[in-house]
Structure formats: structure tokens, C-alpha cells
Motif scaffolding. Structure first.
Motif, PDB file in Angstrom:
ATOM      1  N   ASN A  39      47.275 -68.202  52.974  1.00  0.00           N
ATOM      2  CA  ASN A  39      47.056 -68.009  54.409  1.00  0.00           C
ATOM      3  C   ASN A  39      46.768 -69.336  55.108  1.00  0.00           C
ATOM      4  OD1 ASN A  39      47.408 -65.278  54.080  1.00  0.00           O
ATOM      5  ND2 ASN A  39      45.206 -64.798  54.039  1.00  0.00           N
ATOM      6  N   THR A  89      49.980 -71.309  55.501  1.00  0.00           N
ATOM      7  CA  THR A  89      50.837 -70.680  56.509  1.00  0.00           C
ATOM      8  C   THR A  89      50.395 -71.082  57.911  1.00  0.00           C
ATOM      9  OG1 THR A  89      51.313 -68.786  55.063  1.00  0.00           O
ATOM     10  CG2 THR A  89      51.664 -68.485  57.429  1.00  0.00           C
ATOM     11  N   GLN A  90      49.068 -71.061  58.147  1.00  0.00           N
ATOM     12  CA  GLN A  90      48.557 -71.410  59.462  1.00  0.00           C
ATOM     13  C   GLN A  90      48.775 -72.884  59.798  1.00  0.00           C
ATOM     14  OE1 GLN A  90      44.584 -69.934  60.388  1.00  0.00           O
ATOM     15  NE2 GLN A  90      44.842 -68.229  58.981  1.00  0.00           N
TER      16      GLN A  90
END
Length: 363
Positions: free
Chosen positions: A184, A187-188
Motif C-alpha cells: 500500500n 502504491t501511494q
């Protein structure tokens, strides 16, 4: 009769992204409910500071800017004196030599008895003029001096021979800086999930040694990527150096990153290649997120590293730095550096220690 609320004013040189400034903000955020804490910045103005550092927005009502011009400024001492007379703080807490000169002098003139000064590094004392100046100010104002590392206290004892020096090591918010989902986080940040990534964070200035890390990269596995969080005057110089070293495709300059816990969680290894440090926060933040760390052996950096997982190398030896990065990448340990940080460097424990130091004065 004691007051129910103690007012504490921290004095810093400026409020731009940095370890010392972050520490002062954390001391405001984690202060006791019985304390009213303000931060005074000698330089700059509130509008520009908030524009350049968004974390200041939510505490803007607690910030005061003196707008100090370059060079010595008697007007700034007078402005601080007036502020102290108006607010009547119980404690004035200065950080580094500039705020000590202005803040401690004005506080004594205003009749403030409880002065605390934190020394965040001692390398500036190698300069004879600064050493003489700081000795004179300490002799005139007699604050309780706090060293943020054992090595800093040792240097203060040796170079200044000041007898009132305690050690309170810096802390980080171990609830905010905690392990998380790497997928995550990447991805950010727009990073590839499949890459092996080392990261570094800090002002892009010579003292932070990012050029040394770039020179180490050709000796690190060619599949490994480097991401750097931060900005500064050396940004274009570092970008050009990456081109000259033919590693531009492996290096990503992210600029200022607001969500630093997410940055650390995206990494496989964190690296602090600084030429000079006091007691750095970045190594603590990364390790609190569970990220093994490599650093140069400068200042109090050794004191911030988990002894089971951290690796140190000599400043200037980019080959040794590369070797430690490679070792860290290959080492699959079931031990996390987080426990070391939560035990020794939680911000809440640090604030309690400072409160206890101040309460000794109130008793």
C-alpha cells in the motif's frame, strides 16, 4: 501555590523541515494537558513557513515568528523580551546556539528563572569563536543544559566544561511511526511493488551526504532502486551526479513527503549517509516502522541504531557504505529494530523526562 497550567516557550532558529524543528513540534503536541506550549521562530514568517511545511497548519495558533534579519539583531532581543514579559512563561527552552543567544538573554532580562537549553549536536563547537561565544552566553544566563546524546554531553563536558548538563535522548512518535503494509505504501508513492528499494530522507544539503550515497549506488546490486525524500539547495547537483554516475534510472527524488511513515514502510532498507549529525530522528523513525538501517558513524547516530540490526560505516567511505547496504539487503533477520526504539526513544518518555526536569525547578 503552584499554577495549574505551566507555560513553556520553545525558541528555534527557523521552522522549516528538519529534525530539531520536528522535535520542538512533537514536544508541543505531546505536552501535558497542564502545559501551555508555544514555539517561537527567530527567522521567517508564519505564512511562508506554513506554505513550505504543511504540518504547521494545525498548530499555527501556537507559533510566533520574530522575523529576525541576517546578522546580529538587538531588535530581536527586545521583541523576545516584550513577548516574555507579556506571556510570562514558566520555562523558556532554547534549541541550538542562535536561540540560546537571543532566547536566554531576553529571558533573563525579563526575569524568567527557569531556562532549559538543548544542544542537538556539538560539531559547531569545533569553531573557536562559536565555542567562546557559547561559553560566554552560558556563563551569563546559567540555563539547565540538556544534551540529546551521550556523545554530545561528552563533547560539551570537554569543550565547554559546563557543569549543568543532563542527557535526554530524542524520541519519536512510535504510534505514528509503526510497521505497515509495504504494498500500500509503494502504491501511494508511485513505486513499483517488485523493486528492492533503499531510501534516505533529509534536507538536500552537503551536510546530509546524499552525494556519498549516490557514489555508493554503483557498488550496490544494479536491480536495487534508491528513493530520496526531501528538498534543498543541492537537488540539481545531486540529479546531475546521478547522471554522471549513470544511475539516473535507479534514483528517484520525491521532494518533500508529508506522510513519512508511509515513506519508511515502502522501503527494504533505510540509509542515513550524513557527514555530521547530532542525534538524528530519521533513523529512529525508520526503525520504529520496522525498517533495518545503515548509517554513517557520526555524532550520536550510533546511539540511535538497534545493536542487533543496524550497521555503521565510516564517513567518506562510499565503498564501505555500499557493502553495508548489500549486507543489510541479504540479511533476513526475524528481529525487528522497532522494539529498540519503543523501549529507548518513545516521544512520550522524552517529554516526561523534560517535564520532570522543569518540575524540579518548580518544586
Amino acid at each position: 501555590m503552584k499554577k495549574h497550567t505551566n507555560t513553556v516557550i520553545h525558541v528555534v532558529q527557523h521552522l522549516s523541515p528538519g529534525g530539531l524543528e520536528t522535535l520542538a513540534i512533537n514536544m508541543l503536541k505531546f505536552a501535558s494537558s497542564k502545559s501551555n506550549v508555544l514555539i517561537v521562530s527567530l527567522e521567517g514568517n508564519k505564512q511562508d513557513a506554513i506554505k513550505n511545511w504543511s504540518v504547521l497548519k494545525n498548530i499555527s495558533h501556537k507559533l510566533v515568528f520574530m522575523g529576525k534579519p541576517a546578522g546580529l539583531s538587538k531588535k530581536t532581543v527586545l521583541s523576545l523580551y516584550r513577548l516574555f514579559k507579556q506571556v510570562k512563561p514558566d520555562v523558556v527552552h532554547t534549541h541550538h546556539i542562535g536561540p540560546l543567544i537571543y532566547g536566554a538573554s531576553a529571558a533573563r532580562l525579563a526575569g524568567i528563572k527557569n531556562l532549559v537549553h538543548t544542544e542537538h549536536d556539538a560539531w559547531h563547537l569545533n569553531n573557536p569563536k562559536r565555542r567562546l561565544l557559547q561559553s560566554a552566553i552560558l556563563a551569563l544566563t546559567h540555563p539547565q543544559v540538556v544534551a540529546d546524546a551521550d556523545v554530545v554531553k561528552m563533547q560539551l563536558d570537554t569543550k565547554l566544561k559546563y557543569h549543568k548538563v543532563a542527557v535526554i535522548k530524542n524520541g519519536v512518535d512510535c504510534e505514528r511511526f509503526s510497521p505497515g503494509n509495504q504494498k500500500n505504501a509503494r502504491t501511494q508513492l508511485g513505486l513499483l511493488l517488485s523493486d528492492t528499494i533503499i531510501g534516505s530522507a533529509g534536507r538536500l544539503e552537503e551536510v546530509k551526504g546524499h552525494d556519498l550515497l549516490l557514489r555508493a549506488m554503483p557498488f550496490v546490486d544494479s536491480k536495487v532502486k534508491l528513493v530520496i525524500a526531501g528538498d534543498g539547495t543541492k537537488r540539481q547537483t545531486l540529479i546531475q551526479l546521478a547522471k554522471d554516475l549513470h544511475i539516473s534510472d535507479r534514483v528517484y527524488f520525491l521532494g518533500l513527503v508529508d506522510d513519512m511513515p508511509n515513506f519508511y514502510r515502502a522501503l527494504d532498507v533505510f540509509c542515513l549517509p550524513s557527514r555530521c549529525e547530532g542525534f538524528p530522528l530519521a533513523t529512529l523513525e525508520a526503525q520504529a516502522c520496522g525498517i533495518p538501517t545503515v548509517a554513517h558513524d557520526v555524532g550520536g547516530t550510533k546511539e540511535t541504531l538497534c545493536p542487533d540490526t543496524g550497521l555503521l560505516s565510516q564517513v567518506g567511505d562510499h565503498q564501505a557504505l555500499a557493502n553495508n547496504i548489500n549486507r543489510q539487503l541479504k540479511h533476513n533477520s526475524d528481529r525487528s529494530p522497532r522494539r529498540f526504539v519503543t523501549i529507548n526513544n518513545d516521544i512520550r518518555k522524552m517529554v516526561e523526562a523534560y517535564n520532570a526536569l522543569s518540575q524540579e525547578k518548580f518544586a
